[in-house]
Design a protein around this motif. Structure first.
Motif, short mmCIF file in Angstrom:
data_model
loop_
_atom_site.label_atom_id
_atom_site.label_comp_id
_atom_site.label_asym_id
_atom_site.label_seq_id
_atom_site.Cartn_x
_atom_site.Cartn_y
_atom_site.Cartn_z
N GLU A 22 0.70 -1.26 -0.02
CA GLU A 22 0.08 -0.06 -0.09
C GLU A 22 0.84 1.27 0.09
OE1 GLU A 22 -0.51 -2.76 1.81
OE2 GLU A 22 -2.47 -3.29 0.41
N ARG A 23 2.15 1.31 0.70
CA ARG A 23 2.84 2.51 0.96
C ARG A 23 3.65 2.48 -0.38
NH1 ARG A 23 5.22 2.73 6.84
NH2 ARG A 23 6.24 4.55 5.90
N PHE A 24 4.47 1.36 -0.81
CA PHE A 24 5.31 1.84 -1.94
C PHE A 24 4.86 0.99 -3.24
CE2 PHE A 24 7.56 1.73 2.24
CZ PHE A 24 7.95 3.11 2.19
N GLY A 25 3.81 0.41 -3.48
CA GLY A 25 3.38 -0.33 -4.60
C GLY A 25 3.09 0.65 -5.78
N LEU A 26 3.66 0.36 -6.93
CA LEU A 26 3.15 1.09 -7.99
C LEU A 26 2.19 0.32 -8.95
CD1 LEU A 26 6.78 1.96 -9.37
CD2 LEU A 26 5.50 3.37 -7.79
#
Length: 290
Positions: A120-124
């Motif tokens: 959720e924080r770093f997914g593209l």
């Protein structure tokens, strides 16, 4: 109608099925680790498989564990976009492990950090809806397996293997080092890519042996850059009985279109070449054994 009556149970199951159809998401998934000798073409194949599985309506999470960080661009992220892998996000590493890379050698660190927020924080997300997580690798060489970066990356892979309802493809760094760290545990399928050369095949055979030792039940060999029938025969001759370690072998022909369109594999899907058609066979094998 009783709480556990057959009719109530049937209605509940029907409702769950309808909910899945409405949302376009089925509660199924599988994990595939993709590895091979550097330069064999594993990133291109990983991206292509991600695209093909995404077109099946599946939720796809592509994970780039290769320090070269080529998978995002193979999936269509513009080359001018700078991507910082999680292993270089020092604040996140410190937040989760309690130690900042390069600054706190020898201090206590959390070896099993909570990384449930990492996607959720770093997914593209690509334009066609594929989720992408760029993990990267250890920043500083020869730091050992207890450095904060390794502790974090190991935890991320363990967490990934527990996520529901996703097809997860992990493009690993070249060679077999990730198997040595048991990062492939929890993955049910392995695609090992080779070229029709002695050195590349030796890496592939060693990878297959380690994958089997980790309990991965379905192991495939993808022979890339096949130019002629002699290349197929060479693999059979060099591999011999060792090829029995592979459930299936796929021969991907050398394709000038791959070079012309790289890094993005998306144009390859417009007019499928023999390379893409063979990749489609591999995709069907992955689905069949999911």
């Amino acid at each position: 109608m009783g709480k556990d009556s057959p009719r109530r149970k049937a209605l509940f199951e029907a409702a769950e099925k309808i909910k899945g159809q409405v949302s376009g998401k089925e509660d199924r998934g599988f994990r595939v680790v993709i590895t091979g000798k550097g330069g064999a073409g594993k990133t291109t194949l990983t991206a292509l498989l991600a695209k093909l599985l995404n077109r099946e309506g599946l939720n796809v999470l592509a994970v780039d564990e290769d320090p070269q960080i080529n998978l995002p661009y193979a999936l269509g992220i513009p080359p001018e976009v700078e991507i910082i892998p999680i292993s270089r996000n020092l604040d996140y590493v410190e937040e989760k492990t309690g130690a900042r890379p390069g600054e706190a050698w020898g201090v206590m660190l959390t070896l099993n950090p909570d990384v449930t927020d990492v996607v959720e924080r770093f997914g593209l997300r690509t334009d066609d809806g594929i989720n992408l997580l760029v993990m990267g690798s250890v920043v500083q060489a020869a730091t050992g397996c207890l450095c904060p970066e390794n502790a974090l990356l190991d935890a991320i892979v363990r967490y990934i293997s527990l996520r529901d309802g996703e097809v997860i493809l992990m493009d690993t760094q070249a060679g077999v080092e990730h198997f040595g760290r048991a990062l492939a545990q929890g993955f049910s399928q392995a695609v090992i890519i080779t070229e029709p050369t002695f050195n590349a095949l030796q890496v592939a055979l060693h990878s297959a042996k380690l994958a089997s030792q980790l309990g991965i039940p379905h192991i495939y060999l993808a022979v890339n850059k096949v130019r002629r029938e002699e290349d197929r025969q060479k693999i059979q001759r060099l591999g011999g009985e060792s090829l029995e370690a592979f459930e299936e072998i796929f021969y991907l022909p050398y394709d000038e279109e791959v070079l012309r369109t790289e890094p993005d594999v998306t144009p390859l899907l417009e007019n499928p070449t023999p390379y893409v058609l063979e990749a489609l066979k591999l995709k069907e094998a992955l689905l069949r054994n999911s």
